[in-house]
Structure formats: structure tokens, C-alpha cells
Scaffold this motif. Structure first.
Motif, short mmCIF file in Angstrom:
data_model
loop_
_atom_site.label_atom_id
_atom_site.label_comp_id
_atom_site.label_asym_id
_atom_site.label_seq_id
_atom_site.Cartn_x
_atom_site.Cartn_y
_atom_site.Cartn_z
N VAL A 130 -17.55 2.86 7.20
CA VAL A 130 -16.68 3.89 7.77
C VAL A 130 -17.07 4.22 9.21
N GLY A 131 -18.33 4.09 9.55
CA GLY A 131 -18.78 4.35 10.91
C GLY A 131 -18.36 3.28 11.90
N ASP A 132 -17.90 2.13 11.40
CA ASP A 132 -17.48 1.03 12.28
C ASP A 132 -15.96 0.94 12.43
N VAL A 133 -15.22 1.85 11.83
CA VAL A 133 -13.75 1.79 11.92
C VAL A 133 -13.36 1.97 13.38
N TRP A 134 -12.57 1.05 13.91
CA TRP A 134 -12.27 1.00 15.34
C TRP A 134 -10.88 1.52 15.70
N GLY A 135 -10.11 1.96 14.72
CA GLY A 135 -8.77 2.46 15.04
C GLY A 135 -8.15 3.17 13.85
N ASP A 136 -6.84 3.37 13.94
CA ASP A 136 -6.10 4.05 12.87
C ASP A 136 -6.03 3.19 11.62
N VAL A 137 -6.20 3.84 10.49
CA VAL A 137 -6.18 3.16 9.19
C VAL A 137 -4.83 3.43 8.53
N THR A 138 -4.22 2.36 8.04
CA THR A 138 -2.99 2.49 7.26
C THR A 138 -3.23 1.87 5.90
N THR A 139 -2.90 2.61 4.86
CA THR A 139 -2.99 2.12 3.49
C THR A 139 -1.56 1.94 2.97
N ILE A 140 -1.42 1.47 1.76
CA ILE A 140 -0.11 1.29 1.16
C ILE A 140 0.68 2.59 1.16
N GLU A 141 -0.02 3.72 1.04
CA GLU A 141 0.65 5.02 1.05
C GLU A 141 1.32 5.32 2.38
N GLY A 142 0.82 4.73 3.46
CA GLY A 142 1.35 4.99 4.79
C GLY A 142 2.26 3.89 5.32
N LEU A 143 2.45 2.83 4.54
CA LEU A 143 3.25 1.70 5.01
C LEU A 143 4.74 2.02 5.02
N GLY A 144 5.20 2.68 4.02
CA GLY A 144 6.61 3.07 3.91
C GLY A 144 6.71 4.28 3.02
N THR A 145 7.92 4.71 2.75
CA THR A 145 8.15 5.84 1.85
C THR A 145 9.11 5.41 0.75
N PRO A 146 9.21 6.18 -0.32
CA PRO A 146 10.20 5.83 -1.34
C PRO A 146 11.63 5.80 -0.78
N GLU A 147 11.91 6.68 0.17
CA GLU A 147 13.24 6.73 0.78
C GLU A 147 13.45 5.59 1.78
N ALA A 148 12.40 5.16 2.44
CA ALA A 148 12.48 4.11 3.46
C ALA A 148 11.29 3.16 3.30
N PRO A 149 11.33 2.32 2.25
CA PRO A 149 10.20 1.41 2.05
C PRO A 149 10.11 0.37 3.17
N PRO A 157 9.93 -3.30 4.59
CA PRO A 157 10.63 -4.47 4.06
C PRO A 157 9.82 -5.27 3.04
N VAL A 158 8.51 -5.32 3.20
CA VAL A 158 7.68 -6.03 2.22
C VAL A 158 7.71 -5.30 0.88
N GLN A 159 7.61 -3.99 0.92
CA GLN A 159 7.68 -3.21 -0.33
C GLN A 159 9.03 -3.40 -1.01
N ALA A 160 10.12 -3.38 -0.23
CA ALA A 160 11.45 -3.57 -0.79
C ALA A 160 11.58 -4.96 -1.41
N ALA A 161 11.05 -5.97 -0.73
CA ALA A 161 11.11 -7.34 -1.26
C ALA A 161 10.28 -7.48 -2.53
N TRP A 162 9.14 -6.80 -2.60
CA TRP A 162 8.30 -6.84 -3.80
C TRP A 162 9.08 -6.32 -5.01
N ILE A 163 9.83 -5.24 -4.78
CA ILE A 163 10.62 -4.66 -5.86
C ILE A 163 11.76 -5.61 -6.23
N ALA A 164 12.47 -6.10 -5.23
CA ALA A 164 13.62 -6.97 -5.47
C ALA A 164 13.24 -8.25 -6.20
N HIS A 165 12.06 -8.78 -5.91
CA HIS A 165 11.61 -10.03 -6.53
C HIS A 165 10.73 -9.79 -7.76
#
Length: 154
Positions: free
Chosen positions: A62-81, A83-91
Motif C-alpha cells: 500500500v505504501g508503493d501505490v503510485w496513483g488512483d486505484v480503481t476496483t470493479i466497484e468503481g469501473l461502472g455502475t448498475p445504471e451505466a456499466p 462495456p466490459v461489464q455489459a458484455a460479461w452479462i450479455a455473454h
């Protein structure tokens, strides 16, 4: 120590800088999308983005993190997933779902760098993300669909 996760700033002065980012996310911040799989950066279940780059959070102190962290929770929203999340659901990629957040984060990073990947590029980029259910053909199809959607702006 300051950490920005999914657009939210956190002060984590009580943490040892050597603590893996995965534990800081899950145990301290309550962000449970990244999963513990192997602890040695081989399975990809803990994949997150740091400044858009896919990394294995189990191996980044954690002391070496060099920038902003994005997890799956921050990639998209249920209202606006994303495109990868939408494709995962569609397929219908997910079966057990354990590895999926890491798979999706890896795929999103690939498509940010390679907007129209070949099968070989997809297979190479995704090879470090293991799926015990074996949904690799669906993963590849979803990555291709997401790439198409991103190029078309849909």
C-alpha cells in the motif's frame, strides 16, 4: 498515507506501508470486489487498476501505490456499466463468479491499450487470470463484444 480508491480519498496513517493493497482495500476500506485467490500474483482474482494499469493488488504494498486505484466497484455502475461489464452479462461469462472482478479489470485494461485486440492478444493478456470454471471461450467473446461496443460508442 493517502489513497484514492474509486474516486474517494482516504487517509490511512495507521497502516504499515508494507501491507498488501488487497488487504487495505478489503479489510480496512471494505472494498470487497478484489478477491484473494493465491497471494502470489498468479491467479488474477485481486486485479485492480492503478492509474489505469492492471496490477495484482496482493503484491503491491500500500505504501508503493503510485496513483488512483480503481476496483470493479468503481469501473461502472448498475445504471451505466462499463462495456466490459455489459458484455460479461450479455455473454453469461460468470459461473461461480469468484474470478470475474479480476477478469473484468484485466479485460478493461487491455481494451484501454488495444482497442481492437486479436484472439492471440486477448488470450495473452488474459492468460494470467485463472478461471476454475473454464469459461475462457465466453471471456474471449465478451472481450471482443466489449471492444466492438467501445469502438462504436454503445
Amino acid at each position: 498515507m493517502r489513497l484514492t480508491v474509486n474516486g474517494t480519498d482516504h487517509t490511512l496513517d495507521e497502516l504499515e506501508p508494507e501491507m498488501p493493497l488487497l488487504w487495505a482495500l478489503r479489510d480496512v476500506l471494505g472494498v470487497h470486489g478484489p478477491k484473494y485467490g493465491c497471494g502470489i500474483a498468479q491467479c488474477g482474482a485481486c486485479t485492480v487498476h492503478i492509474d489505469g494499469q492492471a496490477v495484482r493488488s496482493c503484491q503491491v504494498p500500500v505504501g508503493d501505490v503510485w496513483g488512483d486505484v480503481t476496483t470493479i466497484e468503481g469501473l461502472g455502475t448498475p445504471e451505466a456499466p462499463h462495456p466490459v461489464q455489459a458484455a460479461w452479462i450479455a455473454h453469461q461469462v460468470a459461473q461461480c463468479g469468484y474470478c470475474q472482478s479480476g477478469q473484468i479489470m484485466q479485460a478493461a485494461s487491455l481494451l484501454a491499450e488495444v482497442p481492437e485486440p486479436s484472439d492471440a492478444e486477448i488470450d495473452n493478456a488474459m492468460s494470467g487470470n485463472l478461471c476454475r470454471c473454464g469459461t475462457y471461450p465466453r471471456i474471449r467473446a465478451a472481450v471482443k463484444a466489449a471492444a466492438r461496443a467501445m469502438r462504436e460508442g454503445t
